[in-house]
Write a protein that holds these residues in place. Structure first.
Motif, PDB file in Angstrom:
ATOM      1  N   GLY A  24      40.991  31.573  33.844  1.00  0.00           N
ATOM      2  CA  GLY A  24      41.366  30.256  33.987  1.00  0.00           C
ATOM      3  C   GLY A  24      43.024  30.315  33.791  1.00  0.00           C
ATOM      4  N   THR A  25      43.142  31.638  32.490  1.00  0.00           N
ATOM      5  CA  THR A  25      44.665  32.429  32.364  1.00  0.00           C
ATOM      6  C   THR A  25      45.175  32.910  33.324  1.00  0.00           C
ATOM      7  OG1 THR A  25      43.215  32.594  29.992  1.00  0.00           O
ATOM      8  CG2 THR A  25      45.646  33.399  30.410  1.00  0.00           C
ATOM      9  N   SER A  26      44.180  33.938  33.713  1.00  0.00           N
ATOM     10  CA  SER A  26      44.675  35.020  34.921  1.00  0.00           C
ATOM     11  C   SER A  26      45.493  33.798  35.944  1.00  0.00           C
ATOM     12  CB  SER A  26      43.784  35.696  35.011  1.00  0.00           C
ATOM     13  OG  SER A  26      43.464  36.623  34.648  1.00  0.00           O
ATOM     14  N   ILE A  27      44.417  32.769  36.552  1.00  0.00           N
ATOM     15  CA  ILE A  27      44.911  32.624  37.805  1.00  0.00           C
ATOM     16  C   ILE A  27      45.906  31.486  37.738  1.00  0.00           C
ATOM     17  CG2 ILE A  27      44.125  29.957  39.092  1.00  0.00           C
ATOM     18  CD1 ILE A  27      41.470  31.038  38.849  1.00  0.00           C
ATOM     19  N   ILE A  28      46.430  30.873  36.216  1.00  0.00           N
ATOM     20  CA  ILE A  28      47.380  30.355  35.601  1.00  0.00           C
ATOM     21  C   ILE A  28      48.176  31.183  36.039  1.00  0.00           C
ATOM     22  CG2 ILE A  28      48.586  28.915  33.740  1.00  0.00           C
ATOM     23  CD1 ILE A  28      46.128  27.579  33.240  1.00  0.00           C
ATOM     24  N   THR A  29      48.532  32.056  35.345  1.00  0.00           N
ATOM     25  CA  THR A  29      49.672  33.113  35.034  1.00  0.00           C
ATOM     26  C   THR A  29      49.739  34.078  36.688  1.00  0.00           C
ATOM     27  OG1 THR A  29      47.712  34.279  33.079  1.00  0.00           O
ATOM     28  CG2 THR A  29      50.294  35.642  34.466  1.00  0.00           C
ATOM     29  N   ASN A  84      47.393  41.471  27.162  1.00  0.00           N
ATOM     30  CA  ASN A  84      47.333  40.076  27.657  1.00  0.00           C
ATOM     31  C   ASN A  84      46.233  39.453  27.824  1.00  0.00           C
ATOM     32  OD1 ASN A  84      50.285  40.660  27.633  1.00  0.00           O
ATOM     33  ND2 ASN A  84      50.306  41.131  29.838  1.00  0.00           N
ATOM     34  N   PRO A  85      46.840  38.047  27.553  1.00  0.00           N
ATOM     35  CA  PRO A  85      44.508  37.130  27.760  1.00  0.00           C
ATOM     36  C   PRO A  85      44.407  36.720  29.498  1.00  0.00           C
ATOM     37  CG  PRO A  85      46.393  36.307  26.339  1.00  0.00           C
ATOM     38  CD  PRO A  85      47.044  37.484  26.485  1.00  0.00           C
ATOM     39  N   GLY A  86      43.403  37.220  29.761  1.00  0.00           N
ATOM     40  CA  GLY A  86      43.694  37.581  30.892  1.00  0.00           C
ATOM     41  C   GLY A  86      41.769  38.085  31.304  1.00  0.00           C
ATOM     42  N   LEU A  87      41.336  37.937  33.036  1.00  0.00           N
ATOM     43  CA  LEU A  87      40.261  39.104  32.867  1.00  0.00           C
ATOM     44  C   LEU A  87      40.466  40.486  33.097  1.00  0.00           C
ATOM     45  CD1 LEU A  87      39.648  37.500  36.546  1.00  0.00           C
ATOM     46  CD2 LEU A  87      37.739  37.782  34.403  1.00  0.00           C
ATOM     47  N   GLY A  88      42.510  40.776  32.662  1.00  0.00           N
ATOM     48  CA  GLY A  88      42.302  42.515  32.711  1.00  0.00           C
ATOM     49  C   GLY A  88      41.632  42.809  31.478  1.00  0.00           C
ATOM     50  N   LYS A  89      42.268  41.543  30.210  1.00  0.00           N
ATOM     51  CA  LYS A  89      41.821  41.686  29.020  1.00  0.00           C
ATOM     52  C   LYS A  89      40.310  42.523  28.744  1.00  0.00           C
ATOM     53  CE  LYS A  89      42.444  40.093  24.150  1.00  0.00           C
ATOM     54  NZ  LYS A  89      42.455  41.612  23.760  1.00  0.00           N
ATOM     55  N   PHE A  90      39.656  40.640  29.492  1.00  0.00           N
ATOM     56  CA  PHE A  90      37.777  40.910  29.117  1.00  0.00           C
ATOM     57  C   PHE A  90      37.308  42.360  29.446  1.00  0.00           C
ATOM     58  CE2 PHE A  90      34.370  40.339  31.330  1.00  0.00           C
ATOM     59  CZ  PHE A  90      33.289  39.700  30.745  1.00  0.00           C
ATOM     60  N   MET A 112      46.563  41.650  42.307  1.00  0.00           N
ATOM     61  CA  MET A 112      46.365  42.559  42.023  1.00  0.00           C
ATOM     62  C   MET A 112      46.725  43.566  40.303  1.00  0.00           C
ATOM     63  SD  MET A 112      44.894  44.977  44.724  1.00  0.00           S
ATOM     64  CE  MET A 112      46.170  45.858  45.614  1.00  0.00           C
ATOM     65  N   VAL A 113      47.972  42.936  40.444  1.00  0.00           N
ATOM     66  CA  VAL A 113      48.737  43.144  39.816  1.00  0.00           C
ATOM     67  C   VAL A 113      48.628  42.971  38.722  1.00  0.00           C
ATOM     68  CG1 VAL A 113      51.305  43.080  39.034  1.00  0.00           C
ATOM     69  CG2 VAL A 113      50.825  44.084  41.544  1.00  0.00           C
ATOM     70  N   LEU A 114      48.454  41.907  38.589  1.00  0.00           N
ATOM     71  CA  LEU A 114      47.891  41.072  36.979  1.00  0.00           C
ATOM     72  C   LEU A 114      46.984  41.565  36.420  1.00  0.00           C
ATOM     73  CD1 LEU A 114      49.153  37.773  35.671  1.00  0.00           C
ATOM     74  CD2 LEU A 114      46.815  37.268  36.726  1.00  0.00           C
ATOM     75  N   ILE A 115      45.925  41.857  36.629  1.00  0.00           N
ATOM     76  CA  ILE A 115      44.733  42.465  36.440  1.00  0.00           C
ATOM     77  C   ILE A 115      44.728  43.957  35.853  1.00  0.00           C
ATOM     78  CG2 ILE A 115      42.339  43.468  36.635  1.00  0.00           C
ATOM     79  CD1 ILE A 115      42.634  40.180  37.414  1.00  0.00           C
ATOM     80  N   ALA A 116      45.513  44.523  35.925  1.00  0.00           N
ATOM     81  CA  ALA A 116      46.266  45.536  35.840  1.00  0.00           C
ATOM     82  C   ALA A 116      47.090  46.152  34.984  1.00  0.00           C
ATOM     83  CB  ALA A 116      47.163  46.795  36.917  1.00  0.00           C
TER      84      ALA A 116
END
Lengths: 267, 343
Positions: B134-139, B287-293, B276-280
């Protein structure tokens, strides 16, 4: 002569090119009366379109100028509506909306909404396109698009209607059909028209006068031919008319004997 | 023409005719059959490919031993995805229980003493996998919208004026290939310097990610909008001149609609890059999100970590795919050019 309705007065046109300036037009002088239908004819690249664009105000002549109803032309405006060769309808609008764009812009504050609606419909009816008001340009044929283009131009109530090879991109049968529509409209509205054409029959059939242009560079008016055929004109009966054939031959002679077709270096 | 030839032609004609009649009769039937067949084929081909992929994966995975145990195959990954869902549900149940307990406690306190001060504490459990999605999508959506708000006007100006284009083009071309990892430290420093507030509406980590996404994904939109605006049919511009449309009307009625198909093609590429950028960015900046996971699982190093990271990989891929589909639908709905195939 100064007080003719549309006075194209000694215009010359030079375009800058990397190898020096190119003189497209030299001293073109044409006087047109109100309600007159004038065709410009000449080989490709002779600057017919340049003349039209100067009258439209899309180009500015290097020398000379254009007077319309004794006012100098120096920018484009709806009093000189243009029908472009490739219809130039906005492809994301319906035919109705395309005409509406013009009508809303020109009659803002002069007509009520209902009057505008009637006016748009009236003009689409004139060109027999009232059946396709909700169609997008991609959904209608080339001839139909050109009809809508004419309706849009007519809806501007122009002082002069400028047509740049309006039927050049159409097949012969559609073209004949469009010419008949144009004759019909011209009989009703008696507009002042300048039409560019390649087609000798079209020029003789529609015009009051044909302005024949010499080949470029530095093209100018070669000869002006009065077409004194009685109106209404009808293409089938004219085909056997000696006067019609004589005029037609005059234009052909000019184009193919006095002005040889230039090598296709200037398209 | 000989009599023989004539009969031959007649035979041919009647043959054709009878064939036509037959085909008309069976038209419904054939159509239905053909549709079913092509539908089956459409289903069959991808399903086969997926099966082959899963099989190869299972075989290869069984051969590789990592420091975290055997490389997980499809089964382990599937199990982990179920576990992650369970964990999410458990966490939610815990949260609900926490608030229920708190409410009861507060109600008791108030019943004993109506003037007592009640504290309402928020639940501070760790975010689950679903929360991170959810966080990743909102971001990414925030970064993408910010980028579009900036990129579309710049693109329009560049398309309209050659001078503006010439002025900005070197800057655009220089910033376009910069990696998000390079932007991130700068963005982080600037955000912590500039965004100082006692009661921040957004957390800094959210802003860092969103701004990094914005910086990386605005370029395709700028370039496509520029090209779209620049390649408007000059006849259409002339129509605007003949009608003496003012600048604003010209933009609204002619320039924007005309460049919308190109613009949306650019927006679609932008959103893909943004994701793509967000995950990196999330990985590097914590930052919270899938990348952090993914990063947390990597640091965690349990025997399940690799399988959990693979679940994240599939989730990232699927969400990216869905975002692209969404943009595709949007692109189709605004495209007036019916001749163009959009895929």
């Amino acid at each position: 002569m100064l007080n003719s309705f549309l006075n194209i007065s000694q215009i010359s046109m030079e375009f800058p090119t990397p190898t020096g300036s190119f003189k497209a037009l030299d001293n073109v002088d044409i006087q047109i009366d109100e309600g007159e239908f004038v065709s410009l004819i000449g080989h490709s690249g002779c600057g017919k379109s340049t003349v039209l664009n100067v009258v439209a105000g899309l180009y500015e002549a290097t020398e000379g100028g254009v007077l319309l109803a004794e006012k100098e032309v120096n920018e484009p405006g709806p009093d000189r509506a243009v029908v472009f060769q490739n219809h130039s309808l906005l492809p994301w609008l319906t035919t109705y909306e395309n005409v509406e764009l013009a009508v809303k812009q020109i009659f803002k504050g002069k007509k009520t909404k209902a009057e505008m609606h009637d006016w748009i419909e009236h003009n689409l009816k004139l060109v027999h396109m009232d059946h396709a008001m909700d169609k997008k340009p991609s959904e209608i044929s080339g001839g139909m698009k050109q009809r809508v283009g004419i309706a849009r131009a007519l809806a501007m109530e122009p002082k002069v209607l400028l047509m740049d090879e309006p039927f050049g991109a159409l097949d012969a049968l559609t073209r004949a059909h469009m010419q008949d529509t144009l004759i019909e409209i011209q009989a009703r509205l008696n507009n002042t028209v300048i039409m560019i054409t390649h087609d000798v029959d079209e020029a003789v059939l529609l015009s009051d006068r044909i302005v024949m242009m010499t080949n470029g560079p530095a093209a100018t008016v070669g000869q002006i031919l009065d077409i004194d055929l009685p109106r209404p004109r009808e293409r089938v009966s004219l085909a056997d008319d000696p006067q019609y054939n004589h005029l037609r031959a005059e234009v052909l002679k000019f184009l193919y004997e006095r002005q040889h077709r230039p090598e296709d270096k200037v398209a | 023409m000989s009599a023989r030839a004539e009969t031959m032609i007649n035979n041919l004609r009647s043959d054709k005719l009878s064939k036509l009649v037959k085909s008309v009769k069976s038209l419904k039937d054939v159509n239905w059959k053909e549709k079913t067949w092509s539908g089956l084929r459409q289903l069959f081909l991808p399903v086969t490919a997926i099966c082959v992929f899963l099989a190869l994966w299972a075989i290869v995975a069984s051969q590789i031993q990592t420091s975290l145990g055997q490389l997980p195959g499809p089964t382990q990954v599937w199990n982990q995805s179920l576990t992650l869902l369970d964990e999410h549900n458990e966490e939610r149940a815990k949260e609900a229980a926490f608030y229920e307990r708190q409410e009861k406690r507060n109600a008791k306190k108030l019943a004993a003493n109506p003037d007592a001060k009640v504290k309402i504490r928020t639940y501070t459990g760790k975010p689950t996998f679903i929360d991170q999605i959810g966080t990743s999508i909102i971001t990414v959506v925030t970064g993408f919208i910010l980028a579009s708000i900036i990129a579309i006007p710049i693109g329009i100006f560049c398309g309209l004026s050659n001078s503006i284009y010439q002025a900005l083009n070197p800057l655009i071309q220089t910033f376009k290939p910069v990696s998000p990892l390079a932007w991130l430290p700068i963005v982080t420093m600037i955000v912590s310097a500039v965004y100082v507030s006692d009661d921040p509406a957004f957390s800094k980590s959210f802003l860092n990610s969103a701004i990094t996404v914005m910086l990386c994904c605005m370029w395709p939109t700028i370039i496509n909008t520029t090209v779209g605006v620049n390649s408007i049919d000059s006849d259409l511009i002339n129509v605007g001149r003949v009608l003496r449309l003012n600048w604003y009307t010209k933009i609204l009625k002619i320039v924007l609609p005309s460049s919308v198909p190109m613009m949306f093609a650019g927006l679609r590429v932008s959103l893909g890059i943004g994701w793509m950028v967000l995950i990196a960015a999330e990985m590097l900046a914590q930052n919270p999100g899938l990348g952090k996971f993914v990063w947390d699982e990597f640091q965690n190093g349990s025997s399940n970590s690799l399988a959990r990271i693979m679940v994240a990989v599939f989730a990232i891929g699927l969400i990216g795919f869905l975002l692209d589909r969404f943009m595709l639908v949007l692109q189709r709905s605004v495209s007036w050019d019916r001749t163009a195939t959009i895929r």
